[in-house]
Scaffold this active site. Structure first.
Site, mmCIF file in Angstrom:
data_model
loop_
_atom_site.group_PDB
_atom_site.id
_atom_site.type_symbol
_atom_site.label_atom_id
_atom_site.label_comp_id
_atom_site.label_asym_id
_atom_site.label_seq_id
_atom_site.Cartn_x
_atom_site.Cartn_y
_atom_site.Cartn_z
ATOM 1 N N GLY A 128 24.814 -3.746 26.307
ATOM 2 C CA GLY A 128 23.762 -4.704 25.992
ATOM 3 C C GLY A 128 24.270 -5.778 25.066
ATOM 4 O O GLY A 128 25.405 -5.719 24.574
ATOM 5 N N PRO A 179 24.976 -8.267 21.803
ATOM 6 C CA PRO A 179 25.284 -7.927 20.408
ATOM 7 C C PRO A 179 24.020 -7.854 19.562
ATOM 8 O O PRO A 179 23.065 -8.597 19.777
ATOM 9 C CB PRO A 179 26.183 -9.082 19.952
ATOM 10 C CG PRO A 179 26.715 -9.698 21.207
ATOM 11 C CD PRO A 179 25.655 -9.504 22.235
ATOM 12 N N GLY A 180 24.025 -6.944 18.582
ATOM 13 C CA GLY A 180 22.931 -6.875 17.626
ATOM 14 C C GLY A 180 21.710 -6.137 18.094
ATOM 15 O O GLY A 180 20.664 -6.189 17.440
ATOM 16 N N THR A 181 21.798 -5.418 19.221
ATOM 17 C CA THR A 181 20.617 -4.733 19.750
ATOM 18 C C THR A 181 20.507 -3.283 19.282
ATOM 19 O O THR A 181 19.552 -2.596 19.639
ATOM 20 C CB THR A 181 20.618 -4.775 21.286
ATOM 21 O OG1 THR A 181 21.897 -4.337 21.771
ATOM 22 C CG2 THR A 181 20.354 -6.188 21.788
ATOM 23 N N LYS A 228 23.242 -0.733 19.275
ATOM 24 C CA LYS A 228 24.035 0.285 19.977
ATOM 25 C C LYS A 228 24.691 1.254 18.987
ATOM 26 O O LYS A 228 24.712 2.467 19.212
ATOM 27 C CB LYS A 228 25.085 -0.405 20.864
ATOM 28 C CG LYS A 228 24.469 -1.241 21.978
ATOM 29 C CD LYS A 228 25.518 -1.833 22.890
ATOM 30 C CE LYS A 228 26.320 -2.941 22.229
ATOM 31 N NZ LYS A 228 25.496 -4.118 21.904
ATOM 32 N N GLU A 269 13.122 -36.427 18.754
ATOM 33 C CA GLU A 269 12.397 -35.163 18.615
ATOM 34 C C GLU A 269 10.924 -35.316 19.005
ATOM 35 O O GLU A 269 10.327 -34.389 19.579
ATOM 36 C CB GLU A 269 12.525 -34.630 17.182
ATOM 37 C CG GLU A 269 13.951 -34.374 16.713
ATOM 38 C CD GLU A 269 14.724 -33.435 17.630
ATOM 39 O OE1 GLU A 269 14.082 -32.592 18.305
ATOM 40 O OE2 GLU A 269 15.962 -33.546 17.697
#
Length: 496
Positions: free
Chosen positions: A107, A109-111, A113, A334
């Protein structure tokens, strides 16, 4: 000890000098031996002597439980089911089930694991040994394979020392050593992977210490098929980005120990953080607390959390000073994005800002609304129009465009490509590999030109909103979404 050695060497040289023995060759030889010894001891045994090689480990059973990991309900259930095979050995023997040897967590990064692997060790009461794929890559052939053997040996020894029946070996970044073999890789890579496969093949439920290999990667497609086949990594579990419900859970976990103001609505923060990983949500909570500390506030407010989202998404505010002309152009750019965003998806603009943050000189923050994973042609075309709106507004007001739209154009082209490859363009259902690139580019250009005309039409209808927004942004640098919608509503009344 070192002092005694130096003294003994000096005394020996004095004695040999007294006997008339030439000292220069001995001095050179002594320096060479000392240098080899020093570098061998400081290189972690890389030359085969000296300090014992070490692997990053945690000898105790981690205290982290699955309940402390936010979201990932499906992934946690899959992992727990696989771990039960390790715990309830009698049950699986009764059904003739082969014990699992490896579990692959894949998955973005940062999830979470690594957190999942630690929770797995706690759940099974296993010692936890962790390392990364990069720790096995060396320029010397055979070193990586040796370290793999050592990793499995240390895991067993550690379990015996702690009087545990199970051990979990966690290998992060396994794609570093487990990439597909195509004959062009360094021989060391192949030997390291082959040794890992051999060790996993040797795992048996009859051993006094049962080993389970848990590996993590965010590039599963790069792994060698020998790793992925049954009998090695038997379970493949996807640890994906959290949905809205999971984000709410994660935010509650990270914010419950922090002093929150009564105005904080965690569900609203979860809505505004679509696409954030668990690590990014933790950073949002932490940065919000830092903003509250800077303001010397006793509680974290919704405003602090909003600032934290902007920082995690786009970076910290910078001291970059733009000229007045650049500020006006950025403000118009913007405002163009915001006008078309409200046309495409009403109530979606959260804030328009004229403050440098990260690489951007200004930005529009959107309310993403409900989580969405499938898109229709109309929805993708709307996203393209929003991307094109910045440069279109510059064209309407200034009569020309700037390089500020470069990233917008890149993303618009990617969206046009998505339309084509999804069979949603005038070309119909196609295989991009069977069509000339010039034909694909021509269709993408047709899509973008048509949508650009519609975008410019929308901008021209709200030109006075551009001018009013320009004044407010130059004055206050921030235009909140509700105030912006009031300007649009007034403009629509004037048109009627």
């Amino acid at each position: 000890m070192m002092g005694w050695i130096v003294g003994a060497v000096a005394a020996t040289f004095l004695f040999l000098g007294y006997l008339g023995v030439p000292l220069l060759p001995l001095v050179v030889l002594t320096l060479i031996i000392a240098a080899v010894t020093f570098f061998s001891s400081t290189s972690g045994g890389r030359l085969g002597v000296g300090k014992k090689e070490t692997i990053q480990t945690n000898e105790s059973v981690p205290n982290l439980t699955f309940d402390e990991i936010g979201g990932q309900k499906r992934a946690k259930n899959e992992l727990i089911e696989a771990l039960d095979f390790l715990i309830h050995r009698d049950h699986i023997d009764a059904y003739g089930i082969r014990p699992l040897k490896g579990i692959l967590l894949s998955g973005p990064p940062g999830t979470g694991k690594t957190l999942m692997a630690k929770a797995a060790a706690h759940y099974t009461d296993s010692v936890f040994v962790s390392t990364a794929g990069s720790a096995f890559i060396e320029m010397y052939v055979g070193v990586g394979a040796k370290r793999i053997r050592k990793l499995f040996t240390e895991a067993r020894e550690m379990a015996r020392k702690k009087k545990k029946k199970n051990a979990i070996i966690f290998i992060d970044e396994i794609d570093v050593i487990g990439g597909r073999r195509d004959g062009s890789q360094h021989r060391e890579y192949d030997q390291t992977l082959n040794q890992l496969l051999t060790e996993m093949d040797g795992l048996s439920s009859e051993q006094d210490v049962r080993l389970l290999v848990v590996a993590a990667t965010n590039r599963k497609d790069m792994l060698d098929s020998a790793l992925l086949r049954p009998g090695r990594f038997d379970r493949h579990i996807t640890v994906d980005l959290p949905d809205k419900k999971a984000r709410t859970h994660i935010l509650h976990l990270h914010l419950h120990t922090k002093p929150l103001s009564a105005d904080v609505k965690i569900e609203k923060i979860a809505e505004e953080t679509f696409g954030f990983s668990g690590a990014q949500l933790e950073s949002v909570a932490n940065e919000a607390a830092i903003y509250a500390l800077r303001d010397e506030e006793r509680e974290i407010t919704q405003h602090h959390l909003s600032l934290a989202i902007d920082k995690v998404m786009m970076g910290e505010k910078t001291d970059r000073e733009a000229t007045q002309e650049e500020r006006e152009r950025v403000a118009i750019h913007e405002m163009g994005h915001a006008i078309v965003a409200e046309f495409v998806q009403p109530e979606s603009v959260a804030q328009v800002a004229l403050s440098p943050r990260g690489e951007a000189l200004g930005y529009v923050r959107h309310h993403p609304g409900s989580d969405r994973y499938l898109y229709t042609r109309e929805q993708i075309e709307g996203q393209i129009m929003i991307l094109l709106a910045g440069a279109a507004a510059e064209q309407v007001v200034f009569g020309n465009r700037s390089t500020g739209a470069r990233n917008d154009y890149e993303r618009a082209n990617q969206s046009a490509q998505l339309l084509i490859e999804s069979g949603l363009s005038e070309l119909g259902i196609i295989n991009p590999d069977w069509i000339e690139k010039s034909s694909l580019q021509a269709e993408a250009s047709r899509i973008l030109s048509s949508l650009e005309e519609r975008t410019i039409h929308q901008i021209e209808q709200h030109r006075h909103v551009l001018e009013r927004g320009l004044y407010l942004l130059l004055k206050d640098e921030v235009l909140q979404g509700d105030h912006f919608r009031q300007l649009l509503a007034q403009a629509d009344e004037w048109v009627r």
